[in-house]
Design an enzyme around this catalytic site. Structure first.
Site, mmCIF file in Angstrom:
data_model
loop_
_atom_site.group_PDB
_atom_site.id
_atom_site.type_symbol
_atom_site.label_atom_id
_atom_site.label_comp_id
_atom_site.label_asym_id
_atom_site.label_seq_id
_atom_site.Cartn_x
_atom_site.Cartn_y
_atom_site.Cartn_z
ATOM 1 N N GLY A 628 0.571 -1.019 0.297
ATOM 2 C CA GLY A 628 -0.332 -0.176 0.066
ATOM 3 C C GLY A 628 1.127 1.055 -0.469
ATOM 4 N N GLY A 631 2.414 1.522 3.216
ATOM 5 C CA GLY A 631 3.175 0.079 4.054
ATOM 6 C C GLY A 631 2.640 -1.159 3.015
ATOM 7 N N GLU A 632 3.461 -1.793 4.176
ATOM 8 C CA GLU A 632 2.608 -3.345 3.521
ATOM 9 C C GLU A 632 0.959 -3.915 3.788
ATOM 10 O OE1 GLU A 632 5.925 -5.604 5.435
ATOM 11 O OE2 GLU A 632 6.952 -5.450 3.477
ATOM 12 N N GLU A 698 -11.417 -7.019 7.444
ATOM 13 C CA GLU A 698 -11.700 -7.615 6.579
ATOM 14 C C GLU A 698 -11.095 -8.659 5.747
ATOM 15 O OE1 GLU A 698 -15.657 -8.464 5.094
ATOM 16 O OE2 GLU A 698 -16.063 -6.524 5.079
ATOM 17 N N TYR A 699 -10.787 -9.827 5.659
ATOM 18 C CA TYR A 699 -10.280 -10.175 5.094
ATOM 19 C C TYR A 699 -11.112 -10.533 3.624
ATOM 20 C CZ TYR A 699 -6.356 -12.837 1.986
ATOM 21 O OH TYR A 699 -5.993 -13.710 1.046
ATOM 22 N N ASP A 744 -12.265 8.359 -6.178
ATOM 23 C CA ASP A 744 -11.549 6.941 -6.545
ATOM 24 C C ASP A 744 -12.182 6.136 -6.088
ATOM 25 O OD1 ASP A 744 -9.298 6.234 -7.385
ATOM 26 O OD2 ASP A 744 -7.798 6.296 -6.073
ATOM 27 N N ASN A 749 -10.194 -0.594 -6.256
ATOM 28 C CA ASN A 749 -10.509 -0.790 -5.419
ATOM 29 C C ASN A 749 -11.883 -0.929 -4.384
ATOM 30 O OD1 ASN A 749 -8.358 1.766 -4.926
ATOM 31 N ND2 ASN A 749 -9.525 3.018 -6.016
HETATM 32 O O1 ACK Z 1 -5.228 -7.672 -6.157
HETATM 33 P P1 ACK Z 1 -4.959 -7.744 -3.889
HETATM 34 O O2 ACK Z 1 -4.496 -8.891 -3.690
HETATM 35 O O3 ACK Z 1 -5.939 -7.225 -3.141
HETATM 36 O O4 ACK Z 1 -3.997 -6.876 -4.055
HETATM 37 C C1 ACK Z 1 -4.366 -5.904 -2.988
HETATM 38 C C2 ACK Z 1 -2.769 -5.835 -2.241
HETATM 39 O O5 ACK Z 1 -3.573 -5.835 -0.979
HETATM 40 C C3 ACK Z 1 -2.488 -4.121 -2.384
HETATM 41 O O6 ACK Z 1 -3.785 -3.080 -2.555
HETATM 42 C C4 ACK Z 1 -4.946 -6.950 -1.023
HETATM 43 N N1 ACK Z 1 -5.177 -6.019 -0.323
HETATM 44 C C5 ACK Z 1 -5.775 -5.267 0.490
HETATM 45 N N2 ACK Z 1 -6.769 -4.923 1.105
HETATM 46 C C6 ACK Z 1 -6.939 -6.283 1.222
HETATM 47 C C7 ACK Z 1 -8.885 -6.765 2.033
HETATM 48 N N3 ACK Z 1 -9.227 -6.322 2.917
HETATM 49 N N4 ACK Z 1 -8.096 -8.522 1.771
HETATM 50 C C8 ACK Z 1 -7.835 -9.126 1.100
HETATM 51 N N5 ACK Z 1 -6.703 -8.229 0.129
HETATM 52 C C9 ACK Z 1 -6.391 -7.102 0.323
HETATM 53 C C10 ACK Z 1 -5.214 -5.988 -2.726
#
Ligand code: ACK
Length: 984
Positions: A628, A631-632, A698-699, A744, A749
């Site tokens: 991001g 950071g990571e 949340e993931y 955005d 996003n």
């Molecule tokens: O496309 P991705 O795998 O999904 O790569 C980006 C990366 O982090 C930088 O934004 C992933 N990411 C961001 N937020 C989440 C989240 N809540 N759950 C899973 N992946 C995320 C995003």
């Protein structure tokens, strides 16, 4: 016999060899046949009259004949009597005589006594009378004359004709009778005498047997009833008529072969093994249908193979089938307390076309392993069972509750295998939802200036009811001015009303999820003056109300001014005011409104107001999933005391940050923490008291939507795509209702979880400016994601929910093109210019017309003409409910986006941005032109400038404007290089 000259005798014998005796018909039953007997024993009187002679017939079979030829003598009266002939059942009796008779003229020296006829007589008798013979008791039947007599006496070439005469006897009544032949001086040879009656013989017609039948003596037909042959049964009673001539007439009715039997000739034969016949009739047996067999003969059906079945409604001719396999790929789109379930057809339909789906709803209580059947008024649209389409909407679920839905595929034979349930399950958790509307309002008391009301709690509160909003106004004022009161309980007394006046009132409940729908309008009237309460008390009420209104107004004005001041002094975007006057009214406290964390003097106060502080020890980081701005981004697990462990994403703030960076980093959590919606990424909490500083959300298993779509290019059903878009629109509606402008919104996003639920993310305040690699500096110095941003936001920073709607249109395009880059490789400058000149992205491949229309609506130049997110959600819901509406595919858009107009809208730099001319033509959807351009020999951009107006005309662009435009565009192309940076 001595008196018969030898010459005559010869005549009688020789004819037999030359004549011919015709055989008799099968419907004739003989009572007497002289040819059949060698010993007739008939009585001749006088004895020198008729003489019995042996001879042979045409087959040289010996026969007995009688002849007489006393033509040379006077007064002949020669009688020949047969034996007694029993009549049997015969009613009508025939006598057939075969004889030869000599022409008197041909007999030399004949006397005048020669005759050419003889007489036939009969006499009835119940029994044989023996040799007694009284001529006078006989009755004459007829005089028999010859049709053909013979005259020629040439022995070498004699043509002798046999006469056949048939006469009827009777009517007879006694058991039998005698025949007698009287000769009165003729030369006659009686070759054969046959006595017979006629019958209709045994026959089989229409699979019915008809017995031998003797006709009656009268002219009437005899009606005979037939009997069905073996293994057949009557369809219509079989009947026939037997005529007096012994012929069967007018067959009526018929028999049909039984099931398991087929017609062969005039009988019904059993079907062979491996064949069956399921219905009576005269069809042939059929081969057993697929997945069935029979080893027996005469089968009326074939038994199904193991694991195959036939339902009661299935015809025997249908193949045996089996239950379908389970549905596949169930996805759920949750919207508050309803969920849209969508799935794919089973791989194996079991060989049937009647597959339907049944949804079983189970509610799972936290901590309990077993789920129980859903109770209460859960609604299934269109229904729960017998679903013919692969989608259902389940509504009126409880908020914040876990449910499991089992989607079972069933067909006509599933009920025959009750243990065999083929289903796919999906587990969901419903979200917070606003309460349902207050339905029942009761008037308790009315007076001149007040009314007391009470009501019932909404049927579905969906949470704890915080209070009720009571809105009322004078009916004649038409809602131009109204009063709002808040009630904690389910009753209220409205004071300060005008006497004898009609009011309208609406109530709505509020929970943490916001307001529910308003109740229907409730009308009431205050009492007329005569019911007036005391003047003082009404004044007190009036003063109280005036003071209350004054207090509310001053609080509102103060809040408004303070808000304005703060937002002007803190906000980086003066266009964006967080306090709203919805429809000219002040947004009342209680309606959830987004609060800009920058309006807080101390940002850490905002973070702790909206985000929960987590203990770092509760967080386990598993791996880094991305990078991001600050950071990571990692994936990990969060285990809070007395809560289930959950998968989370963790955004970290890299070491060495400045205070401003920390504040900006955490501002995202302050914003996110204010939202609670299934389509907005949920904040679990923050870690600010230890390092590294973290934001825990949340993931989302499938990561960002753009890369997810690119990875699964073309793999989703239209309903799945629209389901995702619906989720994004619902999230955006929630944000716009909260007064939050995203700025955005782009597929990158949006995050996608394992159930394909899409959630809006990326709320950092500075991120629009700094974080997004798509953002470019504008001429005013701001950084904006040009391709996703509405013209007014690029031009003069007018960011509103309407500009978010524009971006939503671009997301729609990204989704439908599976993550294609909007405007491909065009430069930002060209995008701005093209859009400004009216160019709009063309429909992605196989894009439903309804969705492309929605995109175009989102890209209306005048932002007031764009749909609201609420409308977008409802449009998408309608499309999901009616998937056939998605079958119409958008073509190249017509005016104002017709090929000509599109071409007109492009400049040379537009063309320069494409890798090849083909790309450009493809992108403008002028494929026919592309082909024809190829036809005129273009191969690269460098050859196109040489294209003349004539060439353009050749490819079918005949309007002068477009021709000129294309040609001038192509000519200018030489002066531009492909990736010129264009300042915005
Ligand atoms: O496309 P991705 O795998 O999904 O790569 C980006 C990366 O982090 C930088 O934004 C992933 N990411 C961001 N937020 C989440 C989240 N809540 N759950 C899973 N992946 C995320 C995003």
């Amino acid at each position: 016999m001595d008196c018969i000259p030898p010459v005559l005798s010869l005549v009688f014998f020789s004819f037999i060899c030359q004549g011919h005796l015709t055989g008799y018909q099968s419907n004739e039953v003989n009572l007497l046949d002289s040819k059949a007997s060698q010993e007739l024993g008939w009585i001749s009187s006088p004895s020198h009259g008729w003489e019995e002679i042996s001879g042979v017939d045409e087959n040289y079979t010996p026969i007995r004949t009688f002849q007489v030829c006393n033509v040379m003598e006077y007064s002949q009266n020669n009688w020949l009597r047969t034996n007694w002939i029993p009549r049997n059942s015969a009613q009508k009796i025939y006598v057939e005589l075969k004889f030869t008779l000599r022409d008197c003229n041909s007999i030399p020296l004949v006397l005048g006594t020669c005759k050419e006829t003889f007489n036939l007589y009969y006499m009835e008798a119940d029994e044989d009378q023996g040799d007694m013979f009284w001529e006078h008791q006989f009755t004459k039947i007829d005089t028999i004359a010859a049709d053909e007599s013979f005259t020629q006496m040439d022995l070498g070439d004699r043509i002798l004709k046999l006469n056949t005469e048939v006469r009827e006897v009777g009517p007879t009544t006694q058991k039998g009778f005698y025949l007698a032949f009287q000769d009165v001086g003729a030369c006659v040879a009686l070759v054969s005498v046959r006595v017979f009656f006629k019958k209709c013989p045994f026959t089989v017609r229409n699979l019915a047997t008809f017995p031998d039948t003797v006709p009656t003596d009268s002219q009437a037909l005899v009606e005979v009833r037939g009997s069905c042959v073996n293994n057949s049964k009557e369809e219509d009673p079989p009947r026939m008529y037997c005529s007096t001539e012994g012929e069967w007439l007018v067959p009526i009715g018929k028999c049909l072969c039984n099931t398991g039997y087929e017609v062969q000739g005039v009988s019904c034969q059993a079907c062979r093994a491996g064949f069956y016949k399921s219905s009576p009739g005269n069809l042939r047996c059929s081969k057993c249908p697929p997945h069935s067999h029979t080893q027996q003969q005469g089968s009326d059906h074939c038994s199904c193979e193991k694991d195959y079945f036939r339902s009661a409604e299935d015809p025997a001719s249908m193949a045996c089938t089996r239950p379908p396999s389970a549905p596949r790929n169930v996805i759920s789109v949750i919207n508050e307390t309803s969920v849209i379930l969508d799935w794919s057809w089973p791989v194996d339909m079991g060989g049937r076309k009647d597959v339907t789906f049944t949804v079983v709803c189970k509610r799972c209580l936290p901590g309990q392993r077993q789920c129980e059947a859903c109770r209460g008024a859960v609604r299934f649209l269109p229904r729960r069972t017998g679903l013919r389409n692969t989608t259902v909407t389940v509504a009126d679920l409880l908020a914040h509750t876990n449910y499991t839905f089992e989607i079972e595929a069933v067909n006509g034979v599933s009920s025959l295998v009750p243990t065999h349930r083929q289903f796919a399950a999906v587990t969901i958790t419903t979200n917070q939802a606003a309460p349902s509307s207050v339905a029942v309002i009761r008037k308790d008391r009315t007076s001149q200036n007040s009314i007391a009301l009470s009501w019932l709690e909404p049927e579905r509160p969906n949470g704890i009811i915080l209070d009720y909003e009571v809105k009322f106004y004078e009916k004649q004022e038409q809602e131009t001015s109204y009063t709002i009161l808040r009630a904690k309980g389910t009753n209220v007394t409205l004071n300060g009303l005008k006497p004898d006046t009609t009011y309208l009132l609406q109530i709505r409940a509020r929970t943490a999820a916001g307001y529910g729908a308003s109740s229907p309008k409730f009308e009431f009237e205050t009492s007329p003056d005569s019911f007036s309460i005391s003047r003082e008390s009404s004044q007190v009420v009036l003063i109280a109300i005036s003071s209350a209104v004054a207090v509310i107004l001053s609080v509102a004005v103060a809040y408004l001014l303070l808000g304005r001041f703060c937002s002007y002094s803190k906000s980086k975007h003066p266009d964006e005011k967080r306090l709203h006057f919805g429809n000219g009214h002040l947004r009342l406290p209680g309606i959830k409104t987004y609060v800009d964390p920058h309006t807080y003097e101390d940002p850490s106060q905002a973070i702790h107001e909206f985000a929960r502080e987590l203990d770092a020890s509760c967080i386990a980081i598993d791996k880094v999933v991305g990078a991001g701005e600050f950071g990571e981004v990692c994936s990990g697990r969060l285990k809070q005391p007395s809560k289930k462990e959950t998968s989370v994403a963790i955004k970290t703030l890299k070491a060495g940050y400045t205070e401003a960076q920390r504040r900006d980093f955490l501002s995202e959590a302050s914003i996110m923490g204010q939202f609670d919606h299934p389509n907005i990424i949920r904040l679990e909490g923050v870690v600010t008291r230890s390092k590294p500083v973290m934001i825990v959300t949340e993931y989302m298993e499938n990561g960002s939507l753009d890369s997810f779509l690119r990875k699964h290019d073309g793999q989703f059903t239209m309903i799945q795509l629209v389901g995702m878009l619906r989720g994004i629109a619902a999230g955006m509606k929630y944000l716009s209702d909260m007064g939050y402008v995203h700025r955005d919104l782009a597929a990158r996003n949006i995050l996608v979880n394992s159930n394909l639920v899409c959630k809006v993310s990326d709320f950092g305040l500075s991120r629009v400016l700094e974080d997004d690699p798509e953002a470019a500096y504008t001429t005013r110095g701001g950084k904006i994601p040009i391709r996703w941003t509405a013209p007014e936001a690029i031009g003069y920073r007018k960011f509103t929910s309407a500009s978010d709607v524009w971006s939503y249109g671009i997301v729609l395009w990204e989704v439908m093109s599976y993550g294609e880059r909007p405007y491909w490789e065009m430069s930002n400058q060209d995008v701005i210019k093209a859009v400004d000149e009216g160019y709009r992205l063309p429909p992605p491949m196989a894009c439903p017309a309804a969705l492309y229309q929605l995109m175009l609506d989102c890209w209306q130049k005048d932002r007031n003409n764009r749909p609201k997110f609420e409308q977008i959600v409802s449009i998408l819901d309608k499309l999901i409910r009616n998937p056939s509406s998605l079958k119409i595919i958008a073509n190249t858009p017509s005016s104002p986006h017709s090929p000509e107009n599109l071409l007109l809208g492009w400049s040379t730099s537009d063309i320069a941005t494409f890798h090849s001319m083909g790309d450009w033509l493809d992108s403008t959807r002028t494929l026919p032109c592309k082909d024809t351009f190829s036809g005129i020999g273009y191969s690269s951009c460098s050859t196109l400038p040489k294209t003349s107006a004539e060439d353009v005309k050749q490819v079918g662009v005949t309007i002068i404007g477009p021709q000129k435009n294309i040609v001038s565009s192509l000519t200018e192309l030489e002066t531009h290089t492909k990736n010129d940076p264009v300042p915005v």
